[in-house]
Design an enzyme around this catalytic site. Structure first.
Site, mmCIF file in Angstrom:
data_model
loop_
_atom_site.group_PDB
_atom_site.id
_atom_site.type_symbol
_atom_site.label_atom_id
_atom_site.label_comp_id
_atom_site.label_asym_id
_atom_site.label_seq_id
_atom_site.Cartn_x
_atom_site.Cartn_y
_atom_site.Cartn_z
ATOM 1 N N GLU A 868 0.796 -1.229 0.000
ATOM 2 C CA GLU A 868 0.000 0.000 0.000
ATOM 3 C C GLU A 868 0.828 1.279 0.000
ATOM 4 O OE1 GLU A 868 -2.098 -1.950 3.200
ATOM 5 O OE2 GLU A 868 -3.930 -1.011 2.478
HETATM 6 N N1 MCN Z 1 7.350 -7.767 -0.283
HETATM 7 C C1 MCN Z 1 8.712 -7.954 -0.454
HETATM 8 N N2 MCN Z 1 9.581 -7.324 0.373
HETATM 9 C C2 MCN Z 1 9.165 -6.481 1.342
HETATM 10 C C3 MCN Z 1 7.782 -6.240 1.480
HETATM 11 C C4 MCN Z 1 6.904 -6.929 0.678
HETATM 12 O O1 MCN Z 1 9.104 -8.667 -1.363
HETATM 13 N N3 MCN Z 1 10.030 -5.891 2.118
HETATM 14 C C5 MCN Z 1 6.396 -8.435 -1.173
HETATM 15 C C6 MCN Z 1 5.596 -9.505 -0.455
HETATM 16 O O2 MCN Z 1 6.231 -10.734 -0.481
HETATM 17 C C7 MCN Z 1 4.297 -9.488 -1.225
HETATM 18 C C8 MCN Z 1 4.154 -8.062 -1.700
HETATM 19 O O3 MCN Z 1 5.448 -7.492 -1.615
HETATM 20 O O4 MCN Z 1 4.347 -10.338 -2.317
HETATM 21 C C9 MCN Z 1 3.185 -7.253 -0.848
HETATM 22 O O5 MCN Z 1 3.451 -7.534 0.481
HETATM 23 P P1 MCN Z 1 2.659 -6.845 1.685
HETATM 24 O O6 MCN Z 1 2.857 -5.390 1.640
HETATM 25 O O7 MCN Z 1 3.005 -7.563 2.920
HETATM 26 O O8 MCN Z 1 1.126 -7.037 1.315
HETATM 27 P P2 MCN Z 1 0.181 -8.306 1.251
HETATM 28 O O9 MCN Z 1 0.887 -9.482 0.747
HETATM 29 O O10 MCN Z 1 -0.598 -8.379 2.491
HETATM 30 O O11 MCN Z 1 -0.733 -7.833 0.019
HETATM 31 C C10 MCN Z 1 -1.760 -6.940 0.165
HETATM 32 C C11 MCN Z 1 -1.493 -5.555 -0.357
HETATM 33 C C12 MCN Z 1 -2.752 -4.839 -0.318
HETATM 34 S S1 MCN Z 1 -3.373 -4.523 1.209
HETATM 35 C C13 MCN Z 1 -3.471 -4.567 -1.458
HETATM 36 S S2 MCN Z 1 -4.987 -3.842 -1.382
HETATM 37 C C14 MCN Z 1 -2.918 -4.913 -2.706
HETATM 38 C C15 MCN Z 1 -1.499 -5.109 -2.726
HETATM 39 O O12 MCN Z 1 -0.926 -5.609 -1.665
HETATM 40 N N4 MCN Z 1 -3.661 -5.348 -3.724
HETATM 41 C C16 MCN Z 1 -3.045 -5.768 -4.861
HETATM 42 N N5 MCN Z 1 -0.913 -5.285 -3.905
HETATM 43 C C17 MCN Z 1 -1.630 -5.705 -4.977
HETATM 44 N N6 MCN Z 1 -1.017 -6.088 -6.114
HETATM 45 C C18 MCN Z 1 -1.755 -6.610 -7.115
HETATM 46 N N7 MCN Z 1 -1.146 -6.986 -8.230
HETATM 47 N N8 MCN Z 1 -3.098 -6.755 -7.027
HETATM 48 C C19 MCN Z 1 -3.762 -6.340 -5.945
HETATM 49 O O13 MCN Z 1 -5.052 -6.523 -5.861
#
Ligand code: MCN
Ligand code: FES
Ligand code: FES
Length: 908
Positions: A868
């Site tokens: 986000e």
């Molecule tokens: N990640 C990483 N290194 C970090 C942080 C995160 O590689 N230091 C990677 C994670 O492994 C994950 C991605 O980034 O694959 C997002 O991680 P994170 O921020 O923890 O979020 P979530 O996995 O909980 O995903 C949800 C978030 C939200 S809340 C929405 S809304 C959202 C989003 O991510 N909707 C999406 N990204 C999206 N991306 C796509 N393509 N489609 C959506 O609907």
């Protein structure tokens, strides 16, 4: 019926088809070639692109009668296979161009034809092609797609080899922090990743097709529902209304704060007494075919007594407004911020005071895949619901009583999802499927068309914000006063939590010692508020970041300097009065500085035409990774004869849950020297995977990542021998030792008080800064974003391809929020184009990403979240750039051309 001889992917075929049926439906429905996707279904998104006789066409609107005999048709299945990938498919994987992957087959097919016509295109030619063929993507921000086509063209010309491009792992085989390709990429680029509709089409013949009877008004009493005519229609199995629901017929919103004046039970599954919003479901028709179900749905008669429609928060707050949910006031939740000293006297004595009103509207999510799901009873009598849910355990708790089924008899499974961007944090069709399966005892299938996707699902909740800063003449913030009203539509789910985001993120990133604020949640009859990426932060930071620029102007100070002076430094506190997890904003701004200076030079150069003015704008963004307070997650790990299996409910919107899980597990299991291919992922099926919590609030990398780490550490501990070596699977079994290990992690955080807004809600935050460069046409009011730059700190990066992709995609959604996206007019905003989806030429090709990687004390291996962050405040930087360009101050989004012109005229 007509007979057609065609050649599909080199195979001559005879097809007997209805000439009125579309090519997409024949490919998918008759031939089960489900690589071709249907998104918008009306020629707007290109998900259904196929090549017919050397031309890219949108098969969702191409009727079979228009396909020539002997037509040569190429679909994604004919572009390449898993064993023999086309250069485009390879390049798509290498560039992380398939996030959710729903658009990928359409883009790849489209690009194949481009490269056949021109194997050495320029980036502009690629962009022009995708614009012309209307290939739309909601996840990637388009840049990685152009990168992929350019790479594929180099591969085709032999200028580079696959070996040179393929991700190279460090000597030690580590994948954490690399550009390792996500496990689902291969299936996504070959069209073999089955989304809900692809599985649905292959369900058993007795599966009932569902269609809804939906309200066409926004507020009414229901006097009667007459299903008699519909029941007699051909193919109808059952017409289901509230009378057939054996459960409570309500979805619970699980209120977060006890001071909420509602009880959370306000959303009907099938409306009984009232219609609360346009699109509410009143009945479900179950029939043998979708067409029969729809024809019958049109015959259901609903007699209504119309009530006043409160289409915005101020209307629902008027003294004479009736209660939308009788017994619960329309203003049902209130919260305050009380930090430091009283602000009124400080505002009196401050050297400079600025104040303004802001509005951020109902941004529609616009996934390319519309909502879809199916349900059935398994042989143990359990109800299994497959959907796009991004909170399978959460949704079980929200819908089981409503359907009338015990929680242990209800299993939710996530289908591969074609993007949700948060709308699937709320149940949508799950309870409807459940009710229909219980009422009929049969397998049931329901898919939305894009009109339903747009009008039925939740939207970003608008915030009306009044904000005031007091500062010293040197530019130090001394006080902030905020007042915000959240229009949350008719259903309360997560509305209180969302309102709390105003407390946490208005003014975030800056040390503001004294704050007073009041926020409230209001029930209205417009679209129900569901989570949308950023969840309250794009609304909150829009006000505080645009007002920062107004303050800078009043002080006669550079907006960069003003921010630099006020961002968190050691000892400073957030608006909720706690110390942030790390102090990295100074480093972030230091990294942005050279980009800002270059942009300052750029702005002095003449614009691309005389009626355009150049401007630059900046903003900062901060957001939490986690749900408020002691958020927790569970993940399991099993030693098997082949390696390790990870069981997790890290739901995948398309962001890369598979990659996050693999990278984290591999890093945690490194003492075993295990290869990534020996780690098996079992994901998002409640029958097999534990409660890892929903994939919202950018929580998963931190919460689920930590639980994954703990599960793997437990496994390592469990198989360790005293001499420091590890038992094999066979040894564990021979010694009758357990091979299944559970990992749990709870965030060290506490919820904010509703009385003061003070607390320590998140153990981990993400931080960033945005720089936008625009040209505004002062004759038409149109803004073109020429370049976007972001410096992000998401902690240690688990996967660089994934994080880059998250940032590109989020930035472009911010661009849409700034300039075009809206769902205000329910008659007009009905599809991707009218809702303002940015297409490739609306988006700059020039997007620059920089990272500061501050190790997070509470993140797994130092990681924060990332999803986000890129949508916290990029829109504010664009709006600030518009003002910088031409003096039009936009405080009410989106800044469509007419609004910019009106602001320019008002200034004159
Ligand atoms: N990640 C990483 N290194 C970090 C942080 C995160 O590689 N230091 C990677 C994670 O492994 C994950 C991605 O980034 O694959 C997002 O991680 P994170 O921020 O923890 O979020 P979530 O996995 O909980 O995903 C949800 C978030 C939200 S809340 C929405 S809304 C959202 C989003 O991510 N909707 C999406 N990204 C999206 N991306 C796509 N393509 N489609 C959506 O609907
Ligand atoms: Fe055919 Fe969107 S253009 S599905
Ligand atoms: Fe393009 Fe998801 S990857 S829509």
């Amino acid at each position: 019926m007509i007979k057609k001889h065609v050649i599909i992917n080199g195979n001559p075929q005879t097809l007997i088809v209805d000439g009125e049926v579309t090519l997409a439906n024949v490919l998918r429905g008759q031939l089960h070639m489900t690589g071709t996707k249907i998104g918008c279904g009306k020629a707007q998104c290109g998900a259904c692109s196929v090549i017919v006789d050397g031309k890219v066409i949108r098969s969702c609107v191409t009727k079979m009668k228009r396909i020539a005999d002997e037509a040569v048709i190429t679909t994604i299945e004919g572009v390449g296979t898993k064993e023999h990938l086309h250069p485009l498919q390879l390049a798509w994987m290498i560039h992380g161009a398939a996030q959710c992957g729903f658009c990928s087959p359409g883009f790849i097919v489209s690009a194949k034809q481009l490269l056949e016509e021109n194997n050495n295109p320029t980036r502009d030619e690629v962009r022009d092609w995708f614009q012309k063929h209307r290939n739309a993507c909601r996840c990637t921000g388009y840049k990685p797609l152009v990168d992929a086509v350019m790479e594929a063209s180099r591969l085709i010309r032999g200028e580079v080899t696959v070996e040179e491009l393929w991700c190279k792992l460090p000597e030690d085989g580590r994948i954490w922090g690399t550009e390792y390709i996500r496990p689902s990429a291969l299936a996504k680029v070959t069209g073999t990743w089955d989304f809900g509709a692809d599985v649905g089409i292959k369900m058993p013949c007795e599966t009932l097709q569902l269609k809804l009877v939906q309200a066409k008004v926004s507020h009414a009493n229901i006097l009667s529902i007459d299903t008699s005519e519909a029941e007699k229609m051909p193919g109808v199995y059952r017409v289901i209304t509230h009378k057939d629901v054996v459960g409570k017929n309500q979805i619970t919103g699980l209120i977060t704060f006890p001071t909420n004046k509602g009880d959370g039970w306000d959303r009907p599954i099938l409306c009984e007494k009232k219609v609360f919003q346009f699109g509410d479901a009143i009945a479900i028709v179950a029939a043998d075919t979708a067409a029969h179900a729809q024809a019958a749905a049109d015959k259901v008669k609903v007699e209504l007594e119309l009530l006043p429609e409160y289409m915005s928060a101020p209307a629902a707050m008027a003294d004479d407004a009736i209660e939308i949910h009788p017994g619960t006031p329309n203003v049902y939740f209130e919260t305050k911020v009380v930090k430091g000293d009283e602000t009124a006297p400080l505002m009196e004595t401050a050297d400079v005071v600025v104040e303004d009103d802001f509005y951020i509207g109902r941004q529609p999510h616009m996934p390319i895949e519309p909502d879809v799901g199916f349900a059935f009873f398994n042989e143990e009598g359990k109800l299994i619901i497959h959907s796009k849910s991004i909170g399978i355990h959460l949704h079980q708790a929200m819908i089981c009583a409503g359907i009338g089924i015990e929680s242990d008899k209800l299993i939710l499974v996530q289908n591969p999802a074609g993007g949700t961007f948060g709308y699937k944090f709320s149940p949508t069709i799950e309870a409807l499927l459940g009710v229909a399966a219980v009422a009929t005892g049969k397998p049931v299938y329901l898919e939305f068309d894009y009109y339903q996707q747009t009008t039925y699902t939740g939207k970003r909740s608008p915030f009306f914000i009044n904000l005031k800063y007091g500062a010293t003449k040197e530019g130090k913030l001394v006080a902030m006063e905020s007042d915000w009203t959240v229009d949350h539509g008719p259903y309360s789910e997560f509305g209180d939590l969302l309102t709390m985001r105003g407390t946490q993120f208005i003014g975030c990133g800056y040390n503001i010692p004294n704050i007073r604020g009041n926020g409230r949640t209001v029930c209205t009859n417009h679209a129900w508020g569901s989570a949308f990426r950023g969840y309250g932060s794009p609304q909150s930071t829009f006000s505080s970041e645009v007002l920062m620029d107004e303050l800078a102007e009043k002080l006669g100070m550079d907006p960069f300097e003003l921010r630099y002076k006020n961002v968190y430094r050691p000892g400073d506190t957030t608006p909720t009065g706690c110390e942030p997890d790390v102090y990295c904003l100074v480093d972030i701004l230091d990294k942005l500085k050279p980009c800002y200076e270059t942009a300052q030079e750029w702005v002095k150069q003449p614009a691309s035409s005389p009626d355009k003015k150049r401007g630059i704008g900046i903003s900062i963004g901060v957001y939490g990774s986690g749900l408020d307070g002691a958020d927790s997650s569970v993940v399991n790990a099993e030693l098997t004869s082949k390696g390790v299996t990870i069981y997790t409910s890290w739901e995948d919107h398309g962001q890369g849950a598979d990659m996050g899980t693999l990278a984290t597990a591999h890093e945690a299991l490194r003492p075993l020297g295990i290869k990534p291919e020996d780690i098996k992922l079992v994901m998002n099926d409640m029958e097999k995977t534990p409660n890892s919590g929903p994939a919202g609030g950018s929580r998963s990398q931190v919460l689920v990542g930590n639980a994954t780490r703990v599960a793997c550490e437990e496994l390592i501990k469990g198989i360790s021998k005293e001499d420091g070596t590890f038992r094999t699977y066979d040894e564990m079994i021979a010694e009758k030792l357990p091979v299944y290990f559970s990992g749990a992690w709870t965030a060290p955080a506490s919820e904010c008080s509703v009385e003061t807004g003070q607390g320590n809600p998140f153990a981990v935050y993400m931080y960033g800064a945005f720089l936008s460069q625009v040209e505004v046409n002062i004759t038409t009011g149109k803004t073109e974003v020429v370049k976007m730059t972001m410096v992000a700190d998401v902690g240690k990066i688990a996967n660089k391809l994934v994080v880059d992709g998250q940032l590109y995609g989020g930035l472009v959604q911010g661009l849409g929020l700034a300039l075009s996206e809206d769902f205000e007019d329910i008659k007009k905003h009905i599809d991707l184009i009218s809702c303002g989806l940015p297409f490739i030429k609306d988006v700059p090709d020039n997007i620059e990403l920089h990272y500061v990687e501050t190790h997070r004390p509470h993140g797994p291996f130092g990681a924060a979240g990332s999803g986000e962050l890129p949508l916290t405040s990029p829109h504010a930087s664009i709006i600030n750039a518009i003002y910088n360009a031409c003096g039009a101050r936009i405080t009410h989004l989106p800044a469509r051309p007419e609004k910019v012109l009106a602001a320019l005229n008002a200034k004159k």
